[in-house]
Write an enzyme that holds these catalytic residues in place. Structure first.
Site, PDB file in Angstrom:
ATOM      1  N   ASP A   1       0.813  -1.220   0.000  1.00 27.70           N
ATOM      2  CA  ASP A   1       0.000   0.000   0.000  1.00 27.70           C
ATOM      3  C   ASP A   1       0.842   1.264   0.000  1.00 27.70           C
ATOM      4  O   ASP A   1       0.415   2.306   0.507  1.00 27.70           O
ATOM      5  CB  ASP A   1      -0.933  -0.004   1.221  1.00 27.70           C
ATOM      6  CG  ASP A   1      -0.154  -0.140   2.528  1.00 27.70           C
ATOM      7  OD1 ASP A   1       1.096  -0.220   2.473  1.00 27.70           O
ATOM      8  OD2 ASP A   1      -0.786  -0.154   3.598  1.00 27.70           O
TER       9      ASP A   1
ATOM     10  N   CYS B   1       4.696  -0.244   2.827  1.00 26.19           N
ATOM     11  CA  CYS B   1       5.127  -1.566   3.308  1.00 26.19           C
ATOM     12  C   CYS B   1       6.425  -1.489   4.110  1.00 26.19           C
ATOM     13  O   CYS B   1       6.613  -2.260   5.058  1.00 26.19           O
ATOM     14  CB  CYS B   1       5.258  -2.536   2.142  1.00 26.19           C
ATOM     15  SG  CYS B   1       6.430  -2.020   0.861  1.00 26.19           S
TER      16      CYS B   1
ATOM     17  N   ILE C   1      10.512  -4.055  -5.135  1.00 26.22           N
ATOM     18  CA  ILE C   1       9.366  -3.156  -5.009  1.00 26.22           C
ATOM     19  C   ILE C   1       8.820  -3.173  -3.591  1.00 26.22           C
ATOM     20  O   ILE C   1       8.474  -2.132  -3.021  1.00 26.22           O
ATOM     21  CB  ILE C   1       8.230  -3.561  -5.990  1.00 26.22           C
ATOM     22  CG1 ILE C   1       8.697  -3.387  -7.433  1.00 26.22           C
ATOM     23  CG2 ILE C   1       6.979  -2.735  -5.737  1.00 26.22           C
ATOM     24  CD1 ILE C   1       8.923  -1.957  -7.844  1.00 26.22           C
ATOM     25  N   HIS C   2       8.750  -4.347  -3.020  1.00 26.48           N
ATOM     26  CA  HIS C   2       7.979  -4.546  -1.791  1.00 26.48           C
ATOM     27  C   HIS C   2       8.860  -5.062  -0.657  1.00 26.48           C
ATOM     28  O   HIS C   2       9.752  -5.891  -0.867  1.00 26.48           O
ATOM     29  CB  HIS C   2       6.848  -5.549  -2.061  1.00 26.48           C
ATOM     30  CG  HIS C   2       5.950  -5.796  -0.895  1.00 26.48           C
ATOM     31  ND1 HIS C   2       4.976  -4.908  -0.492  1.00 26.48           N
ATOM     32  CD2 HIS C   2       5.887  -6.839  -0.020  1.00 26.48           C
ATOM     33  CE1 HIS C   2       4.340  -5.399   0.560  1.00 26.48           C
ATOM     34  NE2 HIS C   2       4.884  -6.560   0.873  1.00 26.48           N
TER      35      HIS C   2
ATOM     36  N   HIS D   1       5.776  14.963 -10.964  1.00 25.43           N
ATOM     37  CA  HIS D   1       4.849  13.879 -10.629  1.00 25.43           C
ATOM     38  C   HIS D   1       5.602  12.754  -9.908  1.00 25.43           C
ATOM     39  O   HIS D   1       6.637  12.297 -10.396  1.00 25.43           O
ATOM     40  CB  HIS D   1       4.198  13.314 -11.878  1.00 25.43           C
ATOM     41  CG  HIS D   1       3.439  14.322 -12.667  1.00 25.43           C
ATOM     42  ND1 HIS D   1       3.028  14.121 -13.979  1.00 25.43           N
ATOM     43  CD2 HIS D   1       3.014  15.571 -12.344  1.00 25.43           C
ATOM     44  CE1 HIS D   1       2.383  15.197 -14.417  1.00 25.43           C
ATOM     45  NE2 HIS D   1       2.368  16.090 -13.444  1.00 25.43           N
TER      46      HIS D   1
END
Length: 306
Positions: free
Chosen positions: A115, A118, A224-225, A300
Protein backbone atom coordinates in the site's frame (compact mmCIF):
# COMPACT_ATOMS: atom_id res chain seq x y z
CA UNK A 1 -5.24 -70.70 -4.48
CA UNK A 2 -7.56 -67.71 -4.59
CA UNK A 3 -6.36 -64.73 -6.60
CA UNK A 4 -8.36 -61.53 -6.33
CA UNK A 5 -7.94 -58.22 -8.01
CA UNK A 6 -8.31 -55.34 -5.59
CA UNK A 7 -9.62 -52.18 -7.18
CA UNK A 8 -8.86 -49.26 -4.90
CA UNK A 9 -8.38 -45.53 -5.31
CA UNK A 10 -4.70 -45.94 -5.99
CA UNK A 11 -5.06 -48.55 -8.73
CA UNK A 12 -5.83 -52.22 -9.37
CA UNK A 13 -3.77 -54.82 -7.49
CA UNK A 14 -3.45 -58.60 -7.69
CA UNK A 15 -3.75 -60.41 -4.39
CA UNK A 16 -1.88 -63.73 -4.26
CA UNK A 17 -1.30 -66.20 -1.50
CA UNK A 18 -4.93 -66.35 -0.30
CA UNK A 19 -7.00 -69.55 -0.27
CA UNK A 20 -10.68 -70.17 0.36
CA UNK A 21 -9.63 -71.34 3.79
CA UNK A 22 -7.90 -68.03 4.49
CA UNK A 23 -9.55 -65.99 7.20
CA UNK A 24 -10.95 -62.50 6.99
CA UNK A 25 -7.97 -61.07 8.92
CA UNK A 26 -5.61 -62.28 6.18
CA UNK A 27 -7.73 -60.65 3.49
CA UNK A 28 -7.86 -57.35 5.32
CA UNK A 29 -4.15 -57.43 6.01
CA UNK A 30 -3.44 -58.06 2.32
CA UNK A 31 -5.73 -55.20 1.33
CA UNK A 32 -3.96 -52.88 3.79
CA UNK A 33 -0.60 -53.95 2.40
CA UNK A 34 -1.67 -53.15 -1.16
CA UNK A 35 -3.74 -50.02 -0.63
CA UNK A 36 -2.54 -48.47 2.61
CA UNK A 37 -6.09 -48.44 4.00
CA UNK A 38 -6.05 -49.68 7.63
CA UNK A 39 -8.08 -52.82 8.38
CA UNK A 40 -10.42 -51.05 10.78
CA UNK A 41 -11.65 -48.53 8.19
CA UNK A 42 -11.88 -50.75 5.10
CA UNK A 43 -15.13 -51.02 3.18
CA UNK A 44 -14.89 -54.04 0.83
CA UNK A 45 -17.48 -54.54 -1.91
CA UNK A 46 -17.99 -57.27 -4.54
CA UNK A 47 -20.37 -57.99 -7.43
CA UNK A 48 -22.38 -55.76 -9.73
CA UNK A 49 -23.87 -53.57 -8.61
CA UNK A 50 -21.25 -53.67 -5.83
CA UNK A 51 -22.55 -54.75 -2.44
CA UNK A 52 -20.67 -54.32 0.80
CA UNK A 53 -19.38 -57.43 2.56
CA UNK A 54 -20.05 -57.72 6.29
CA UNK A 55 -16.73 -59.32 7.11
CA UNK A 56 -16.57 -60.82 10.57
CA UNK A 57 -13.33 -61.59 12.37
CA UNK A 58 -12.51 -65.30 12.45
CA UNK A 59 -14.63 -66.23 9.41
CA UNK A 60 -13.00 -67.91 6.44
CA UNK A 61 -13.36 -66.55 2.92
CA UNK A 62 -15.41 -69.58 1.81
CA UNK A 63 -18.26 -68.24 3.96
CA UNK A 64 -18.64 -65.28 1.55
CA UNK A 65 -19.75 -64.98 -2.11
CA UNK A 66 -16.17 -64.50 -3.36
CA UNK A 67 -14.59 -66.60 -6.10
CA UNK A 68 -11.31 -66.64 -7.96
CA UNK A 69 -10.91 -63.72 -10.38
CA UNK A 70 -13.43 -61.49 -8.61
CA UNK A 71 -12.74 -57.79 -8.35
CA UNK A 72 -13.00 -56.38 -4.88
CA UNK A 73 -13.71 -52.67 -4.57
CA UNK A 74 -12.07 -51.18 -1.51
CA UNK A 75 -12.88 -47.77 -0.05
CA UNK A 76 -12.03 -46.08 3.18
CA UNK A 77 -14.89 -45.55 5.63
CA UNK A 78 -14.78 -41.78 6.01
CA UNK A 79 -17.03 -41.76 9.07
CA UNK A 80 -14.63 -43.93 11.05
CA UNK A 81 -11.48 -42.50 12.65
CA UNK A 82 -8.19 -43.92 11.46
CA UNK A 83 -6.49 -46.01 14.15
CA UNK A 84 -3.45 -44.50 15.81
CA UNK A 85 -0.17 -46.04 14.74
CA UNK A 86 1.21 -48.39 17.36
CA UNK A 87 4.74 -47.98 18.59
CA UNK A 88 7.00 -50.64 17.15
CA UNK A 89 8.43 -53.11 19.64
CA UNK A 90 12.21 -53.29 19.11
CA UNK A 91 13.71 -56.70 18.36
CA UNK A 92 16.06 -58.25 20.86
CA UNK A 93 19.55 -56.91 20.23
CA UNK A 94 18.34 -54.23 17.82
CA UNK A 95 19.80 -50.71 18.25
CA UNK A 96 17.52 -48.27 20.09
CA UNK A 97 15.12 -46.34 17.90
CA UNK A 98 15.98 -42.74 17.19
CA UNK A 99 13.76 -40.29 19.08
CA UNK A 100 11.14 -38.46 17.06
CA UNK A 101 12.25 -34.86 16.65
CA UNK A 102 9.72 -32.11 16.15
CA UNK A 103 10.61 -29.62 13.40
CA UNK A 104 12.44 -26.65 14.85
CA UNK A 105 11.67 -22.95 14.42
CA UNK A 106 12.09 -21.62 10.89
CA UNK A 107 12.60 -18.18 9.40
CA UNK A 108 9.62 -17.03 7.33
CA UNK A 109 8.23 -13.98 5.58
CA UNK A 110 5.33 -12.16 7.21
CA UNK A 111 3.45 -10.56 4.30
CA UNK A 112 2.20 -7.01 4.78
CA UNK A 113 -0.04 -5.02 2.39
CA UNK A 114 1.44 -3.44 -0.74
CA UNK A 115 0.00 0.00 0.00
CA UNK A 116 3.03 2.28 -0.58
CA UNK A 117 3.86 2.02 3.14
CA UNK A 118 5.13 -1.57 3.31
CA UNK A 119 8.57 -0.44 4.50
CA UNK A 120 7.16 1.45 7.48
CA UNK A 121 4.69 -1.30 8.36
CA UNK A 122 7.46 -3.92 8.15
CA UNK A 123 9.94 -2.01 10.31
CA UNK A 124 7.30 -1.27 12.94
CA UNK A 125 6.17 -4.91 12.97
CA UNK A 126 9.72 -6.17 13.46
CA UNK A 127 10.84 -3.54 15.99
CA UNK A 128 7.70 -4.03 18.09
CA UNK A 129 8.17 -7.79 18.28
CA UNK A 130 5.43 -8.88 15.86
CA UNK A 131 2.83 -6.13 16.31
CA UNK A 132 0.95 -5.47 13.08
CA UNK A 133 -0.50 -1.97 12.95
CA UNK A 134 -1.21 -0.49 9.49
CA UNK A 135 -1.98 2.84 11.18
CA UNK A 136 1.69 3.20 12.16
CA UNK A 137 2.79 4.46 8.72
CA UNK A 138 1.69 8.14 9.04
CA UNK A 139 3.42 8.38 12.43
CA UNK A 140 6.63 6.89 11.09
CA UNK A 141 6.56 9.16 8.06
CA UNK A 142 6.10 12.14 10.37
CA UNK A 143 8.95 10.93 12.58
CA UNK A 144 11.31 10.74 9.60
CA UNK A 145 10.26 14.20 8.43
CA UNK A 146 10.99 15.66 11.89
CA UNK A 147 14.44 14.05 12.04
CA UNK A 148 15.35 15.27 8.54
CA UNK A 149 14.04 18.79 9.18
CA UNK A 150 16.03 19.03 12.42
CA UNK A 151 19.36 18.30 10.69
CA UNK A 152 19.50 20.08 7.30
CA UNK A 153 23.31 19.80 7.24
CA UNK A 154 23.29 16.00 7.28
CA UNK A 155 20.15 15.75 5.15
CA UNK A 156 20.97 18.12 2.32
CA UNK A 157 19.71 18.12 -1.25
CA UNK A 158 22.79 16.13 -2.28
CA UNK A 159 21.72 13.32 0.05
CA UNK A 160 17.96 13.49 -0.41
CA UNK A 161 17.73 14.21 -4.13
CA UNK A 162 15.51 17.21 -3.34
CA UNK A 163 15.63 20.08 -0.91
CA UNK A 164 15.22 19.34 2.77
CA UNK A 165 11.86 21.09 2.85
CA UNK A 166 10.59 19.35 -0.29
CA UNK A 167 11.65 15.97 1.07
CA UNK A 168 9.83 16.49 4.38
CA UNK A 169 6.61 17.31 2.54
CA UNK A 170 7.16 14.39 0.14
CA UNK A 171 7.80 11.68 2.75
CA UNK A 172 4.65 12.60 4.71
CA UNK A 173 2.46 11.72 1.72
CA UNK A 174 0.85 8.26 1.73
CA UNK A 175 1.58 7.64 -1.96
CA UNK A 176 5.39 7.74 -1.68
CA UNK A 177 7.70 4.80 -1.11
CA UNK A 178 10.44 4.47 1.48
CA UNK A 179 13.89 3.14 0.71
CA UNK A 180 17.50 3.16 1.88
CA UNK A 181 17.42 6.71 3.30
CA UNK A 182 14.39 5.93 5.44
CA UNK A 183 15.80 2.57 6.61
CA UNK A 184 19.01 4.32 7.68
CA UNK A 185 17.09 6.98 9.64
CA UNK A 186 14.91 4.39 11.38
CA UNK A 187 17.95 2.29 12.26
CA UNK A 188 19.51 5.26 14.05
CA UNK A 189 16.25 6.25 15.77
CA UNK A 190 15.52 2.77 17.11
CA UNK A 191 19.21 2.03 17.78
CA UNK A 192 18.80 -1.27 15.99
CA UNK A 193 20.57 -2.87 13.06
CA UNK A 194 18.12 -3.29 10.17
CA UNK A 195 19.15 -5.91 7.62
CA UNK A 196 17.48 -5.84 4.20
CA UNK A 197 17.82 -9.08 2.19
CA UNK A 198 17.40 -8.59 -1.56
CA UNK A 199 15.75 -11.48 -3.44
CA UNK A 200 17.07 -10.44 -6.83
CA UNK A 201 20.76 -10.18 -5.95
CA UNK A 202 20.68 -12.44 -2.84
CA UNK A 203 22.68 -9.95 -0.82
CA UNK A 204 22.08 -8.34 2.56
CA UNK A 205 22.41 -4.60 3.22
CA UNK A 206 23.07 -3.95 6.92
CA UNK A 207 22.01 -0.52 8.17
CA UNK A 208 23.65 0.40 11.48
CA UNK A 209 26.20 -2.39 11.12
CA UNK A 210 29.09 -0.34 12.58
CA UNK A 211 27.09 1.51 15.22
CA UNK A 212 27.50 -1.14 17.91
CA UNK A 213 23.77 -1.87 18.22
CA UNK A 214 22.99 -5.05 20.13
CA UNK A 215 19.74 -6.02 18.38
CA UNK A 216 18.82 -6.73 14.79
CA UNK A 217 15.65 -7.02 12.70
CA UNK A 218 15.32 -8.45 9.20
CA UNK A 219 13.37 -7.37 6.12
CA UNK A 220 13.12 -9.08 2.75
CA UNK A 221 12.91 -6.92 -0.39
CA UNK A 222 11.89 -7.97 -3.91
CA UNK A 223 12.75 -4.74 -5.75
CA UNK A 224 9.37 -3.16 -5.01
CA UNK A 225 7.98 -4.55 -1.79
CA UNK A 226 9.27 -5.03 1.77
CA UNK A 227 8.12 -7.70 4.22
CA UNK A 228 9.44 -8.44 7.73
CA UNK A 229 11.05 -11.78 8.52
CA UNK A 230 10.24 -13.72 11.67
CA UNK A 231 11.23 -16.99 13.29
CA UNK A 232 8.24 -19.20 14.06
CA UNK A 233 7.79 -22.70 15.43
CA UNK A 234 5.37 -24.96 13.45
CA UNK A 235 2.24 -25.75 15.44
CA UNK A 236 3.22 -23.46 18.30
CA UNK A 237 0.98 -20.74 19.71
CA UNK A 238 3.99 -18.79 20.95
CA UNK A 239 4.46 -15.34 19.37
CA UNK A 240 6.99 -15.20 16.53
CA UNK A 241 10.48 -13.84 17.12
CA UNK A 242 11.32 -10.72 15.12
CA UNK A 243 14.25 -9.26 17.13
CA UNK A 244 17.59 -11.08 17.09
CA UNK A 245 21.05 -10.49 18.60
CA UNK A 246 23.21 -8.39 16.27
CA UNK A 247 25.96 -10.99 16.57
CA UNK A 248 23.73 -13.83 15.32
CA UNK A 249 25.22 -14.67 11.91
CA UNK A 250 23.19 -17.87 11.66
CA UNK A 251 19.99 -15.87 11.25
CA UNK A 252 21.63 -13.88 8.44
CA UNK A 253 22.56 -17.11 6.66
CA UNK A 254 18.99 -18.35 7.00
CA UNK A 255 17.69 -15.06 5.59
CA UNK A 256 19.99 -15.39 2.58
CA UNK A 257 18.76 -18.95 2.02
CA UNK A 258 15.20 -17.62 2.04
CA UNK A 259 16.15 -14.92 -0.47
CA UNK A 260 17.90 -17.44 -2.72
CA UNK A 261 14.82 -19.66 -2.71
CA UNK A 262 12.69 -16.64 -3.70
CA UNK A 263 15.16 -15.79 -6.48
CA UNK A 264 15.00 -19.32 -7.88
CA UNK A 265 11.21 -19.03 -7.91
CA UNK A 266 11.52 -15.63 -9.68
CA UNK A 267 9.85 -13.89 -6.73
CA UNK A 268 11.40 -10.50 -7.42
CA UNK A 269 10.82 -7.42 -9.56
CA UNK A 270 13.58 -6.11 -11.82
CA UNK A 271 13.41 -2.38 -11.04
CA UNK A 272 15.25 -1.57 -14.27
CA UNK A 273 12.65 -3.29 -16.47
CA UNK A 274 9.31 -3.35 -14.69
CA UNK A 275 6.46 -1.40 -16.25
CA UNK A 276 5.09 1.68 -14.47
CA UNK A 277 2.43 4.25 -15.14
CA UNK A 278 2.39 7.80 -13.85
CA UNK A 279 -0.90 8.05 -11.96
CA UNK A 280 -1.00 11.81 -12.53
CA UNK A 281 -0.65 12.06 -16.32
CA UNK A 282 -0.98 8.33 -17.22
CA UNK A 283 2.39 8.25 -19.03
CA UNK A 284 3.80 4.74 -19.46
CA UNK A 285 7.33 4.25 -18.13
CA UNK A 286 9.85 1.40 -17.91
CA UNK A 287 12.06 1.00 -14.89
CA UNK A 288 13.16 3.07 -11.97
CA UNK A 289 15.44 5.34 -14.02
CA UNK A 290 12.61 6.52 -16.33
CA UNK A 291 10.34 7.08 -13.36
CA UNK A 292 13.00 9.20 -11.64
CA UNK A 293 13.59 11.25 -14.78
CA UNK A 294 9.85 11.75 -15.30
CA UNK A 295 9.52 12.96 -11.71
CA UNK A 296 12.30 15.52 -12.21
CA UNK A 297 10.73 16.86 -15.42
CA UNK A 298 7.11 16.99 -14.27
CA UNK A 299 7.11 16.93 -10.50
CA UNK A 300 4.85 13.88 -10.63
CA UNK A 301 5.79 11.26 -8.03
CA UNK A 302 2.74 9.00 -7.89
CA UNK A 303 3.51 5.82 -9.88
CA UNK A 304 1.71 2.51 -10.12
CA UNK A 305 3.05 -0.81 -11.36
CA UNK A 306 1.38 -2.08 -14.54
Amino acid sequence: MLRLRCKAKNGTHMMQGLTLQSCVEELKSKVEELTGIPCDVQKIMVGFPPSSLDLRSGDSLQDYPIKSGDTLIVEEEKNKPRPQAKAAVPRAGAPPAKPHLEPGPTLARRVVPADNSCLFTSVFYAIEGGVYDPACAPEMRGLIAQIVASDPASYSEAVLGKSNEEYCAWIRRDDTWGGAIEVSILSKFYRCEICVVDTQTVRVDRFGEDAGYRKRVLLIYDGIHYDPLQREAPGSHAPPQTIFPAADDIILAQALELADEARRKRQFTDVNRFALRCMVCQTGLVGQAEAREHAKETGHTNFGEV
